[in-house]
Enzyme design. Structure first.
Site, PDB file in Angstrom:
ATOM      1  N   THR A  37     116.437  28.251  16.040  1.00 54.97           N
ATOM      2  CA  THR A  37     115.097  27.828  16.462  1.00 54.97           C
ATOM      3  C   THR A  37     114.164  27.731  15.266  1.00 54.97           C
ATOM      4  O   THR A  37     114.357  28.396  14.246  1.00 54.97           O
ATOM      5  CB  THR A  37     114.487  28.859  17.437  1.00 54.97           C
ATOM      6  OG1 THR A  37     114.373  30.119  16.766  1.00 54.97           O
ATOM      7  CG2 THR A  37     115.332  29.026  18.678  1.00 54.97           C
ATOM      8  N   GLY A  38     113.138  26.891  15.404  1.00 54.40           N
ATOM      9  CA  GLY A  38     112.002  26.820  14.498  1.00 54.40           C
ATOM     10  C   GLY A  38     112.259  27.067  13.029  1.00 54.40           C
ATOM     11  O   GLY A  38     113.050  26.388  12.369  1.00 54.40           O
ATOM     12  N   THR A  40     113.750  29.506  11.517  1.00 52.46           N
ATOM     13  CA  THR A  40     115.114  29.925  11.182  1.00 52.46           C
ATOM     14  C   THR A  40     115.996  28.699  10.984  1.00 52.46           C
ATOM     15  O   THR A  40     116.772  28.614  10.023  1.00 52.46           O
ATOM     16  CB  THR A  40     115.696  30.826  12.293  1.00 52.46           C
ATOM     17  OG1 THR A  40     114.822  31.934  12.517  1.00 52.46           O
ATOM     18  CG2 THR A  40     117.067  31.338  11.898  1.00 52.46           C
ATOM     19  N   LYS A 140     123.356  42.688  28.462  1.00 53.38           N
ATOM     20  CA  LYS A 140     123.918  42.866  29.806  1.00 53.38           C
ATOM     21  C   LYS A 140     125.333  42.297  29.870  1.00 53.38           C
ATOM     22  O   LYS A 140     126.225  42.874  30.515  1.00 53.38           O
ATOM     23  CB  LYS A 140     123.027  42.158  30.835  1.00 53.38           C
ATOM     24  CG  LYS A 140     123.593  42.213  32.249  1.00 53.38           C
ATOM     25  CD  LYS A 140     122.664  41.577  33.274  1.00 53.38           C
ATOM     26  CE  LYS A 140     123.252  41.653  34.673  1.00 53.38           C
ATOM     27  NZ  LYS A 140     122.320  41.135  35.706  1.00 53.38           N
ATOM     28  N   HIS A 280     109.154  80.142   9.932  1.00 57.82           N
ATOM     29  CA  HIS A 280     109.288  79.977  11.384  1.00 57.82           C
ATOM     30  C   HIS A 280     108.015  79.393  12.001  1.00 57.82           C
ATOM     31  O   HIS A 280     107.510  79.878  13.018  1.00 57.82           O
ATOM     32  CB  HIS A 280     109.652  81.299  12.041  1.00 57.82           C
ATOM     33  CG  HIS A 280     110.941  81.880  11.542  1.00 57.82           C
ATOM     34  ND1 HIS A 280     112.128  81.184  11.570  1.00 57.82           N
ATOM     35  CD2 HIS A 280     111.225  83.082  10.971  1.00 57.82           C
ATOM     36  CE1 HIS A 280     113.093  81.931  11.057  1.00 57.82           C
ATOM     37  NE2 HIS A 280     112.567  83.075  10.675  1.00 57.82           N
ATOM     38  N   GLY A 309     112.614  82.733   1.344  1.00 62.02           N
ATOM     39  CA  GLY A 309     113.282  81.754   2.190  1.00 62.02           C
ATOM     40  C   GLY A 309     112.335  80.893   2.988  1.00 62.02           C
ATOM     41  O   GLY A 309     112.737  80.278   3.977  1.00 62.02           O
ATOM     42  N   ARG A 442      96.128  90.064  21.992  1.00 63.48           N
ATOM     43  CA  ARG A 442      95.334  89.801  20.785  1.00 63.48           C
ATOM     44  C   ARG A 442      95.159  91.077  19.959  1.00 63.48           C
ATOM     45  O   ARG A 442      95.093  91.034  18.741  1.00 63.48           O
ATOM     46  CB  ARG A 442      93.985  89.200  21.181  1.00 63.48           C
ATOM     47  CG  ARG A 442      93.210  88.597  20.017  1.00 63.48           C
ATOM     48  CD  ARG A 442      92.130  87.662  20.516  1.00 63.48           C
ATOM     49  NE  ARG A 442      92.712  86.545  21.247  1.00 63.48           N
ATOM     50  CZ  ARG A 442      93.230  85.457  20.670  1.00 63.48           C
ATOM     51  NH1 ARG A 442      93.212  85.333  19.364  1.00 63.48           N
ATOM     52  NH2 ARG A 442      93.747  84.495  21.404  1.00 63.48           N
ATOM     53  N   PHE A 477      88.774  83.524  22.163  1.00 61.29           N
ATOM     54  CA  PHE A 477      87.790  84.604  22.243  1.00 61.29           C
ATOM     55  C   PHE A 477      88.445  85.980  22.400  1.00 61.29           C
ATOM     56  O   PHE A 477      89.593  86.100  22.827  1.00 61.29           O
ATOM     57  CB  PHE A 477      86.789  84.372  23.381  1.00 61.29           C
ATOM     58  CG  PHE A 477      87.376  84.267  24.771  1.00 61.29           C
ATOM     59  CD1 PHE A 477      88.039  85.334  25.376  1.00 61.29           C
ATOM     60  CD2 PHE A 477      87.238  83.096  25.496  1.00 61.29           C
ATOM     61  CE1 PHE A 477      88.559  85.248  26.654  1.00 61.29           C
ATOM     62  CE2 PHE A 477      87.751  82.997  26.795  1.00 61.29           C
ATOM     63  CZ  PHE A 477      88.410  84.079  27.368  1.00 61.29           C
TER      64      PHE A 477
END
Length: 528
Positions: A37-38, A40, A140, A280, A309, A442, A477
């Protein structure tokens, strides 16, 4: 199922023309008829290759600025026809439909167009319609048709044709079909994500995510888990865009921790030399100083045991002095926005140390999405790009923070954003001196951070822990005064926290009684 299928006719229509001429010449040399096409078609013809235009096949010219050219029964019939179905063969003969055995298509550069900041109309015109339709049809019918959607598959295609005397095997076509459907799915994801942004739709009814395989990993968090690393196509600086100079390949945990480290150090992009050390996914030390070497040492002296580490992230290009310090202990990964040749030479002697460099730092204020899988679904939210304006801080105690305390409070707040909840961060003179992370209580986080500071004081031969005279950040908080009082017992003098608890009044009263300065942010940074 049919196994080997000879390639007699190929339809080629590509936006990315890299490697195309070599492929087309090879196909022509094997006696394959080329349809195109086009642009290409023009490229192939200019190169001296015989090619039929799609418009000659369909009998219709390309029209509507190229929007309509391959959406035709003579094209899709050639792709979808089952070659072992008599009714299909009769229909092909009756309507002059010729089989297409190979489809080579890549799509209009929609994502690249969006990334360049093109206007809405230009982006719309770069949504490919015919390409995805042909790809899905060929995929498909992979029982008979091979579909190639990526120039990276050109060489494997030619290898297959040479090995099979001009034919493709079913296993090869199945693999190509898998890639094809993944390609169109990712393409549609990019379009739908862009459109959601255009109309400011925060929660589309259906949402998809796409990624491109960057690396198959040895294993996941644990050796019994398989894993892979995918990039999302964004240009955000970080582990996905970094160049690895040395060391064995990154593991799942390396990638996760390196990302955490680099995102944290990016908070200090314009604050002078800074270093973050991660273990970690939690910071075990963050430091700022007049030189990168000193910033590293300040981060290291927060928790030398955990730093072993760990992952080191720098906010400036790695220099030789800093490299000399880093190699004194075992470090898994170092990531920085660049590195000097001298630094690279120093690291070269440590073969297991990975060095990653990027073109810059990620923007902590940039918009984006974060998502997490849960049983039966996905949680999606905006990236935590919350940014604290010092002018919005509210002093809630009788004593206001000193200038030095305020500087440390803001430093601690930036770090707390990157610590697993419940998060407590002690900071003194621009460096963390204690970090408590990921506790159910906390109060436990405050005690753990203080105890780590005490242990480091003993290791460094200091007369007292650096929590004495420190400033503290809490990611959420204090629900009761107990956590605040634990902070005061550790010697802290100033606290930054979101506020908003039903017991704020009691917490403020406890702070006043202890002589603490405390400010509320009105913003929290939970990190689960």
């Amino acid at each position: 199922m049919t196994n080997l299928v000879p390639i007699g006719r190929a339809l080629i229509s590509v936006s990315d023309k890299s490697g195309l001429l070599d492929l087309a010449r090879a196909l022509h040399g094997m006696g394959v008829e080329l349809i195109s096409t086009g642009g290409t078609s023009s490229m192939l013809r200019t190169a001296g290759l015989p090619v039929r235009d799609v418009s000659d096949v369909t009998g219709f010219p390309e029209m509507m600025d190229g929007r309509v050219k391959t959406l035709h029964p003579l094209v899709h019939g050639g792709l979808l026809a089952l070659r072992d179905d008599d009714e299909h063969l009769v229909a092909m003969a009756a309507h002059g439909i010729e089989p297409i055995d190979l489809l080579i298509v890549n799509l209009y550069p929609f994502e690249e167009t969006v990334a360049k900041g093109a206007d809405h109309a230009t982006c719309i015109e770069n949504i490919d319609i015919g390409g995805p339709a042909m790809i899905r049809a060929a995929a498909k019918n992979h029982k008979f048709v091979a579909v190639v959607t990526d120039p990276a598959d050109y060489a494997p295609l030619l290898d297959q044709l040479k090995a099979q005397d001009g034919a493709t095997s079913l296993a090869f076509r199945q693999k190509l079909a898998l890639s094809a459907y993944a390609k169109t799915a990712a393409y549609d994801t990019a379009v739908s994500t862009w459109l959601a942004g255009q109309i400011k739709e925060k929660a589309p009814r259906n949402r998809s995510f796409a990624g491109k395989l960057a690396q198959t990993l040895r294993y996941g968090e644990n050796p019994h888990q398989s894993a892979a690393f995918y990039t999302d196509g964004s240009k955000r600086e970080g582990v996905a865009t970094a160049r690895q100079w040395q060391g064995k390949e990154l593991s799942y945990n390396n990638i996760n921790d390196t990302d955490a480290a680099f995102e944290l150090v990016a908070e200090f992009a314009n604050a002078g030399p800074a270093c973050a050390i991660i273990k970690h996914a939690n910071p075990c030390g963050v430091g700022q100083a007049g030189s990168l070497k000193d910033a590293y040492l300040r981060a290291y002296h927060c928790d030398q045991t955990s730093a072993f580490g760990g992952i080191v992230a720098l906010n400036q290009p790695l220099d030789a002095e800093t490299a000399e310090e880093i190699v004194k202990i075992f470090t898994e990964v170092v990531i920085a926005p660049g590195a000097s040749d001298e630094a690279k030479a120093i690291f070269a002697a440590k073969k297991n140390l990975r060095l990653l460099t990027t073109a810059g730092l990620p923007d902590p204020r940039a918009a984006g999405l974060a998502f997490k899988q849960v049983s039966g679904g996905m949680l999606v939210q905006d990236r935590d790009n919350g940014w604290l304006n010092p002018a919005d801080l509210k002093v809630v105690t009788k004593r206001a923070p000193t200038e030095a305390e305020m500087a440390d409070l803001l430093f601690a707040w930036k770090v707390a954003k990157h610590v697993k909840s419940n998060a407590i961060v002690y900071v003194k003179d621009g460096a963390t001196v204690g970090v408590g992370a990921g506790q159910m209580s906390r109060v436990d986080s405050t005690r753990i951070a203080a105890r780590k500071a005490q242990d480091m004081a003993e290791a460094l031969g200091l007369p007292q822990p650096l929590t004495i005279g420190s400033s503290v950040a809490s990611d959420a908080f204090f629900p009761f005064p107990d956590g605040l009082l634990t902070v005061a017992e550790a010697g802290a003098t100033a606290v930054i926290q979101p506020g908003g608890s039903m017991n704020d009044a009691a917490v403020i009263a406890a702070a006043d009684e202890a002589g603490l300065a405390m400010v509320f942010t009105g913003m929290r940074h939970f990190r689960h």
